[in-house]
Scaffold this motif. Structure first.
Motif, PDB file in Angstrom:
ATOM      1  N   TRP A   3      53.347  45.993 -41.194  1.00  0.00           N
ATOM      2  CA  TRP A   3      54.790  45.961 -41.499  1.00  0.00           C
ATOM      3  C   TRP A   3      55.026  46.163 -42.987  1.00  0.00           C
ATOM      4  CZ3 TRP A   3      58.513  42.136 -38.796  1.00  0.00           C
ATOM      5  CH2 TRP A   3      58.654  42.512 -37.462  1.00  0.00           C
ATOM      6  N   GLN A   4      54.224  45.538 -43.825  1.00  0.00           N
ATOM      7  CA  GLN A   4      54.384  45.699 -45.267  1.00  0.00           C
ATOM      8  C   GLN A   4      54.176  47.143 -45.688  1.00  0.00           C
ATOM      9  OE1 GLN A   4      51.524  42.554 -46.230  1.00  0.00           O
ATOM     10  NE2 GLN A   4      53.096  41.700 -47.583  1.00  0.00           N
ATOM     11  N   MET A   5      53.218  47.816 -45.076  1.00  0.00           N
ATOM     12  CA  MET A   5      52.891  49.189 -45.452  1.00  0.00           C
ATOM     13  C   MET A   5      53.818  50.218 -44.809  1.00  0.00           C
ATOM     14  SD  MET A   5      50.406  49.013 -47.581  1.00  0.00           S
ATOM     15  CE  MET A   5      51.275  47.584 -48.187  1.00  0.00           C
ATOM     16  N   CYS A   6      54.177  50.030 -43.546  1.00  0.00           N
ATOM     17  CA  CYS A   6      54.913  51.050 -42.794  1.00  0.00           C
ATOM     18  C   CYS A   6      56.389  50.731 -42.588  1.00  0.00           C
ATOM     19  CB  CYS A   6      54.236  51.284 -41.442  1.00  0.00           C
ATOM     20  SG  CYS A   6      52.538  51.883 -41.597  1.00  0.00           S
ATOM     21  N   SER A   7      56.760  49.484 -42.742  1.00  0.00           N
ATOM     22  CA  SER A   7      58.156  49.064 -42.580  1.00  0.00           C
ATOM     23  C   SER A   7      58.554  48.149 -43.731  1.00  0.00           C
ATOM     24  CB  SER A   7      58.337  48.299 -41.262  1.00  0.00           C
ATOM     25  OG  SER A   7      57.987  49.063 -40.162  1.00  0.00           O
ATOM     26  N   PRO A   8      58.421  48.614 -44.960  1.00  0.00           N
ATOM     27  CA  PRO A   8      58.674  47.706 -46.084  1.00  0.00           C
ATOM     28  C   PRO A   8      60.115  47.197 -46.140  1.00  0.00           C
ATOM     29  CG  PRO A   8      58.397  49.951 -46.872  1.00  0.00           C
ATOM     30  CD  PRO A   8      58.031  49.946 -45.413  1.00  0.00           C
ATOM     31  N   ASP A   9      61.082  48.012 -45.752  1.00  0.00           N
ATOM     32  CA  ASP A   9      62.471  47.546 -45.772  1.00  0.00           C
ATOM     33  C   ASP A   9      62.714  46.500 -44.685  1.00  0.00           C
ATOM     34  OD1 ASP A   9      63.053  49.200 -47.921  1.00  0.00           O
ATOM     35  OD2 ASP A   9      63.777  50.824 -46.653  1.00  0.00           O
ATOM     36  N   THR A  10      62.165  46.725 -43.489  1.00  0.00           N
ATOM     37  CA  THR A  10      62.283  45.747 -42.409  1.00  0.00           C
ATOM     38  C   THR A  10      61.557  44.458 -42.805  1.00  0.00           C
ATOM     39  OG1 THR A  10      62.395  47.477 -40.737  1.00  0.00           O
ATOM     40  CG2 THR A  10      61.808  45.279 -39.971  1.00  0.00           C
ATOM     41  N   PHE A  11      60.366  44.599 -43.368  1.00  0.00           N
ATOM     42  CA  PHE A  11      59.593  43.435 -43.796  1.00  0.00           C
ATOM     43  C   PHE A  11      60.381  42.628 -44.828  1.00  0.00           C
ATOM     44  CE2 PHE A  11      56.487  41.311 -46.531  1.00  0.00           C
ATOM     45  CZ  PHE A  11      55.779  40.593 -45.586  1.00  0.00           C
ATOM     46  N   SER A  12      60.989  43.324 -45.768  1.00  0.00           N
ATOM     47  CA  SER A  12      61.792  42.660 -46.786  1.00  0.00           C
ATOM     48  C   SER A  12      62.962  41.912 -46.153  1.00  0.00           C
ATOM     49  CB  SER A  12      62.319  43.690 -47.787  1.00  0.00           C
ATOM     50  OG  SER A  12      63.193  43.096 -48.704  1.00  0.00           O
ATOM     51  N   TYR A  13      63.630  42.532 -45.202  1.00  0.00           N
ATOM     52  CA  TYR A  13      64.756  41.895 -44.508  1.00  0.00           C
ATOM     53  C   TYR A  13      64.301  40.629 -43.781  1.00  0.00           C
ATOM     54  CZ  TYR A  13      68.020  40.910 -40.773  1.00  0.00           C
ATOM     55  OH  TYR A  13      68.857  40.270 -39.896  1.00  0.00           O
ATOM     56  N   ILE A  14      63.214  40.751 -43.051  1.00  0.00           N
ATOM     57  CA  ILE A  14      62.734  39.625 -42.243  1.00  0.00           C
ATOM     58  C   ILE A  14      62.295  38.467 -43.130  1.00  0.00           C
ATOM     59  CG2 ILE A  14      60.857  38.903 -40.702  1.00  0.00           C
ATOM     60  CD1 ILE A  14      61.171  41.653 -39.342  1.00  0.00           C
ATOM     61  N   THR A  15      61.670  38.768 -44.251  1.00  0.00           N
ATOM     62  CA  THR A  15      61.198  37.681 -45.109  1.00  0.00           C
ATOM     63  C   THR A  15      62.324  37.046 -45.927  1.00  0.00           C
ATOM     64  OG1 THR A  15      60.545  39.270 -46.820  1.00  0.00           O
ATOM     65  CG2 THR A  15      58.841  38.545 -45.267  1.00  0.00           C
ATOM     66  N   ARG A  16      63.428  37.768 -46.128  1.00  0.00           N
ATOM     67  CA  ARG A  16      64.550  37.224 -46.886  1.00  0.00           C
ATOM     68  C   ARG A  16      65.674  36.717 -45.999  1.00  0.00           C
ATOM     69  NH1 ARG A  16      67.207  41.175 -49.816  1.00  0.00           N
ATOM     70  NH2 ARG A  16      66.139  42.723 -48.622  1.00  0.00           N
ATOM     71  N   PHE A  17      65.816  37.218 -44.778  1.00  0.00           N
ATOM     72  CA  PHE A  17      66.887  36.855 -43.859  1.00  0.00           C
ATOM     73  C   PHE A  17      68.261  36.954 -44.512  1.00  0.00           C
ATOM     74  CE2 PHE A  17      64.366  35.667 -40.339  1.00  0.00           C
ATOM     75  CZ  PHE A  17      63.251  35.033 -40.827  1.00  0.00           C
ATOM     76  N   ASN A  18      68.519  38.036 -45.200  1.00  0.00           N
ATOM     77  CA  ASN A  18      69.804  38.194 -45.874  1.00  0.00           C
ATOM     78  C   ASN A  18      70.431  39.526 -45.489  1.00  0.00           C
ATOM     79  OD1 ASN A  18      71.990  38.052 -47.532  1.00  0.00           O
ATOM     80  ND2 ASN A  18      70.858  38.459 -49.419  1.00  0.00           N
ATOM     81  N   ALA A  19      71.240  39.525 -44.442  1.00  0.00           N
ATOM     82  CA  ALA A  19      71.871  40.758 -43.984  1.00  0.00           C
ATOM     83  C   ALA A  19      73.387  40.658 -44.008  1.00  0.00           C
ATOM     84  CB  ALA A  19      71.398  41.105 -42.585  1.00  0.00           C
ATOM     85  N   ASP A  20      73.923  39.565 -44.499  1.00  0.00           N
ATOM     86  CA  ASP A  20      75.370  39.378 -44.561  1.00  0.00           C
ATOM     87  C   ASP A  20      76.051  39.626 -43.223  1.00  0.00           C
ATOM     88  OD1 ASP A  20      75.199  38.763 -47.287  1.00  0.00           O
ATOM     89  OD2 ASP A  20      75.298  40.886 -47.828  1.00  0.00           O
ATOM     90  N   GLY A  21      75.417  39.197 -42.133  1.00  0.00           N
ATOM     91  CA  GLY A  21      76.016  39.325 -40.816  1.00  0.00           C
ATOM     92  C   GLY A  21      75.884  40.696 -40.183  1.00  0.00           C
ATOM     93  N   LYS A  22      75.231  41.624 -40.834  1.00  0.00           N
ATOM     94  CA  LYS A  22      75.070  42.978 -40.296  1.00  0.00           C
ATOM     95  C   LYS A  22      73.638  43.157 -39.807  1.00  0.00           C
ATOM     96  CE  LYS A  22      78.391  44.716 -43.632  1.00  0.00           C
ATOM     97  NZ  LYS A  22      78.553  45.489 -44.846  1.00  0.00           N
TER      98      LYS A  22
END
Length: 144
Positions: A3-22
């Motif tokens: 995930w870190q290598m191939c889905s860095p944006d998804t990984f970042s989202y999941i580790t931060r849990f900050n999507a402002d409801g979107k």
């Protein structure tokens, strides 16, 4: 690691849990195929409240997108970073059958796309993955 290598944006989202409801808002413009796949799947999946409308819209959204290319690019990234399928021909058949089931029916499929991802009959199973040497350690470029 994949995930870190191939889905860095998804990984970042999941580790931060900050999507402002979107749902994955920043993935819409991601250049990473695995992130594109996540965005398309999360944006297009039907909720089945009105199958005649939902499944037709889901089909149009998924089949009219770059999902197949993003999916293949994502698999290529996994492969470049050491993920190996026990049977790559089986993987190609599995992916082809999923997209045929979603995109071929007219006027529209009668089940949600998510159901196709869970097919586990003796003739269509999810291929097993093993991890081997990473050809591009710590490199997340989509071109790898």
């Amino acid at each position: 690691y994949l995930w870190q290598m191939c889905s860095p944006d998804t990984f970042s989202y999941i580790t931060r849990f900050n999507a402002d409801g979107k749902v994955f808002p920043h993935l819409a413009s991601s250049s990473f195929p695995c992130d594109q796949t996540e965005y398309i799947l999360n944006s297009c999946m039907a909720n089945a409240t009105d199958p005649a409308v939902d499944f037709a819209a889901e089909q149009q959204c998924l089949c009219g997108s770059n999902l197949i290319d993003a999916w293949k690019g994502c698999q290529a990234c996994y492969h470049a970073h050491g993920a190996r399928l026990t049977n790559e021909d089986e993987e190609a058949t599995y992916v082809s059958s999923i997209f045929s089931a979603e995109c071929a029916p007219s006027p529209y499929p009668t089940v949600p796309f998510g159901n196709f991802l869970n097919i586990t009959t003796p003739t269509t199973t999810m291929p097993w993955i093993t991890l081997e040497e990473d050809n591009f350690p710590n490199q997340t470029a989509a071109s790898n």
